[in-house]
Scaffold this motif. Structure first.
Motif, mmCIF file in Angstrom:
data_model
loop_
_atom_site.group_PDB
_atom_site.id
_atom_site.type_symbol
_atom_site.label_atom_id
_atom_site.label_comp_id
_atom_site.label_asym_id
_atom_site.label_seq_id
_atom_site.Cartn_x
_atom_site.Cartn_y
_atom_site.Cartn_z
ATOM 1 N N ARG A 10 13.741 -7.557 30.612
ATOM 2 C CA ARG A 10 13.640 -8.873 31.793
ATOM 3 C C ARG A 10 12.579 -8.769 31.710
ATOM 4 O O ARG A 10 11.743 -8.256 32.839
ATOM 5 N N GLY A 11 11.748 -9.931 31.538
ATOM 6 C CA GLY A 11 10.421 -10.236 32.357
ATOM 7 C C GLY A 11 8.921 -9.613 31.677
ATOM 8 O O GLY A 11 8.495 -9.583 31.587
ATOM 9 N N PRO A 41 16.893 -8.812 26.387
ATOM 10 C CA PRO A 41 15.983 -7.795 27.225
ATOM 11 C C PRO A 41 17.131 -6.660 27.894
ATOM 12 O O PRO A 41 16.008 -5.631 28.036
ATOM 13 N N ALA A 42 18.074 -6.525 27.992
ATOM 14 C CA ALA A 42 18.539 -5.821 29.193
ATOM 15 C C ALA A 42 19.446 -4.550 28.432
ATOM 16 O O ALA A 42 19.277 -3.685 28.890
ATOM 17 N N GLY A 43 18.794 -5.274 26.934
ATOM 18 C CA GLY A 43 19.390 -3.960 26.249
ATOM 19 C C GLY A 43 18.837 -2.227 25.659
ATOM 20 O O GLY A 43 19.306 -1.525 25.571
ATOM 21 N N ARG A 80 25.249 -6.369 26.590
ATOM 22 C CA ARG A 80 23.945 -6.895 27.261
ATOM 23 C C ARG A 80 23.727 -7.367 25.961
ATOM 24 O O ARG A 80 22.302 -6.955 25.874
ATOM 25 N N PHE A 81 24.045 -7.746 24.021
ATOM 26 C CA PHE A 81 23.848 -7.912 23.754
ATOM 27 C C PHE A 81 23.526 -9.412 23.504
ATOM 28 O O PHE A 81 24.743 -10.570 24.204
ATOM 29 N N ALA A 82 22.894 -10.259 22.852
ATOM 30 C CA ALA A 82 22.572 -11.408 22.537
ATOM 31 C C ALA A 82 23.140 -12.498 20.498
ATOM 32 O O ALA A 82 22.605 -10.958 19.565
ATOM 33 N N TYR A 83 24.014 -12.516 21.103
ATOM 34 C CA TYR A 83 24.389 -13.666 19.020
ATOM 35 C C TYR A 83 23.934 -14.666 19.341
ATOM 36 O O TYR A 83 23.319 -15.778 20.182
ATOM 37 N N GLY A 84 23.864 -14.868 18.036
ATOM 38 C CA GLY A 84 23.495 -16.179 17.661
ATOM 39 C C GLY A 84 22.365 -16.275 16.660
ATOM 40 O O GLY A 84 20.575 -16.447 16.691
ATOM 41 N N VAL A 117 4.532 0.368 26.709
ATOM 42 C CA VAL A 117 4.016 -0.206 26.656
ATOM 43 C C VAL A 117 3.882 -1.046 28.048
ATOM 44 O O VAL A 117 2.213 -1.056 29.137
ATOM 45 N N LYS A 118 4.190 -2.299 27.432
ATOM 46 C CA LYS A 118 4.618 -3.319 29.224
ATOM 47 C C LYS A 118 4.894 -2.960 30.110
ATOM 48 O O LYS A 118 3.969 -3.390 30.968
ATOM 49 N N ALA A 119 5.994 -2.068 30.561
ATOM 50 C CA ALA A 119 5.910 -1.892 31.711
ATOM 51 C C ALA A 119 4.686 -1.007 32.639
ATOM 52 O O ALA A 119 5.131 -1.100 33.363
ATOM 53 N N LEU A 120 4.458 -0.086 31.958
ATOM 54 C CA LEU A 120 3.630 0.511 32.305
ATOM 55 C C LEU A 120 1.578 -0.596 33.105
ATOM 56 O O LEU A 120 1.403 -0.386 34.022
#
Length: 329
Positions: free
Chosen positions: A215-216, A120-122, A280-284, A157-160
């Motif tokens: 995030r969130g 989410p931070a990306g 900020r990338f997620a691996y897995g 959409v979600k931030a608004l």
């Protein structure tokens, strides 16, 4: 730069057995695997593990003994990539959360293959450093640039929503990343919703300031998708891609400095910007789980309610065939 602590390397090893089922699921869901194709056509963007896989050449080495060449085609964003998949110009690619939903709504015959963990931070909503806007609530009535149908569409959409605003309270300006950056810099739009590495570049090069990141608000998964006819005819090729991506993830999580060194020339950005984006990338890589599919369905339902897509979309229709899942249990 350190690996994302939410996704330790130990998690990667636990995913390997589950990932090995992907080829079997696709083979069981459609026609029997056919003779090896002569070419695998992959769509990629300036982010994510496919860019790294291309740079390392691991997949070419894996498939060369089988007489399969790999052709790479770069796209500016996910919607354009999946349009290419829909018209048959590529067989496999990677995108964010929203593009597969828009593609399904347009009738694309695609299948979810796997996904990366949340990152989410990306992605973030940014303004110029001297902008008077201080919060998402300040976006009311403002022009906001974004790539229509990309992962950032859902973030907006979600931030608004969290700020007590409706999607109709802002003026979306639909532009691909390069055009959006130009409009953002000259002040033609008030804010920009964008993902890495474009986000990191805007932050480091022009001092763009975040109003919020994901995030969130959103998961921001990276999804791997294939044209269903190709995946069901050649599940062994799809499995080879997944296997190489799993190996790549283990390497990347263990050596983030090497990731930035390899990635920088691929995306045309300097080392500090690349390191910020890569951090900020997620691996897995993992198979699509019921939980992730449910999250995608929620996004699809939201887009339909907002009339961003013309008809309801069932994520289930883009998963490996139900019979395949049953047979694998």
């Amino acid at each position: 730069m350190t690996p994302n602590p939410l996704h330790p390397r130990s998690w990667l090893s636990r995913s390997v057995a589950a990932l090995s089922l992907i080829g079997a699921l696709l083979a069981a869901g459609g026609a029997q695997a056919q003779a090896q194709p002569k070419e695998l056509r992959i769509g990629f963007q300036k982010y994510g593990t496919l860019t790294l896989l291309k740079a390392r050449g691991d997949l070419e080495q894996r498939l060369a003994p089988q007489g399969i060449a790999v052709k790479w085609t770069e796209f500016p964003a996910g919607p354009q990539l999946l349009e290419g998949l829909n018209v048959g110009s590529i067989d496999f690619g990677t995108v964010g959360e929203a593009p597969p939903i828009f593609a399904q709504a347009a009738g694309a015959d695609l299948v979810y293959v796997a996904n990366q963990p949340p990152g989410p931070a990306g992605e973030a909503i940014v303004v110029l450093k001297d902008s008077p806007l201080k919060s998402v609530a300040d976006l009311k009535g403002r022009k906001v640039a974004l790539n229509k149908g990309s992962n950032v569409h859902y973030l907006l959409v979600k931030a608004l929503e969290k700020a007590g605003l409706r999607y109709a309270d802002v003026q979306p300006v639909f532009l691909p990343p390069a055009d959006a950056r130009a409009a953002f810099e000259r002040g033609s739009v008030d804010a920009w919703v964008i993902w890495d590495p474009f986000l990191a570049a805007a932050e480091r090069q022009i001092g763009a300031r975040q109003l919020t990141d994901g995030r969130g608000l959103v998961a921001n998964h990276q999804f791997y998708l294939a044209a269903r006819p190709y995946a069901e005819k050649h599940p062994q090729v799809i499995q080879a891609i997944v296997d190489e991506l799993a190996k790549l993830d283990r390497w990347a999580a263990a050596d983030p400095k090497a990731v930035a060194t390899l990635l920088a020339p691929q995306i045309g950005l300097d080392a500090p910007i690349t390191e910020l984006a890569a951090s900020r990338f997620a691996y897995g890589i993992q198979p699509i789980t019921p939980q992730v599919a449910a999250e995608q369905q929620k996004i699809a339902d939201t887009f339909h309610e907002l009339k961003l897509i013309p008809k309801p979309v069932r994520i289930h229709d883009a998963l490996p065939r139900p019979a395949a899942t049953t047979a694998a249990r």
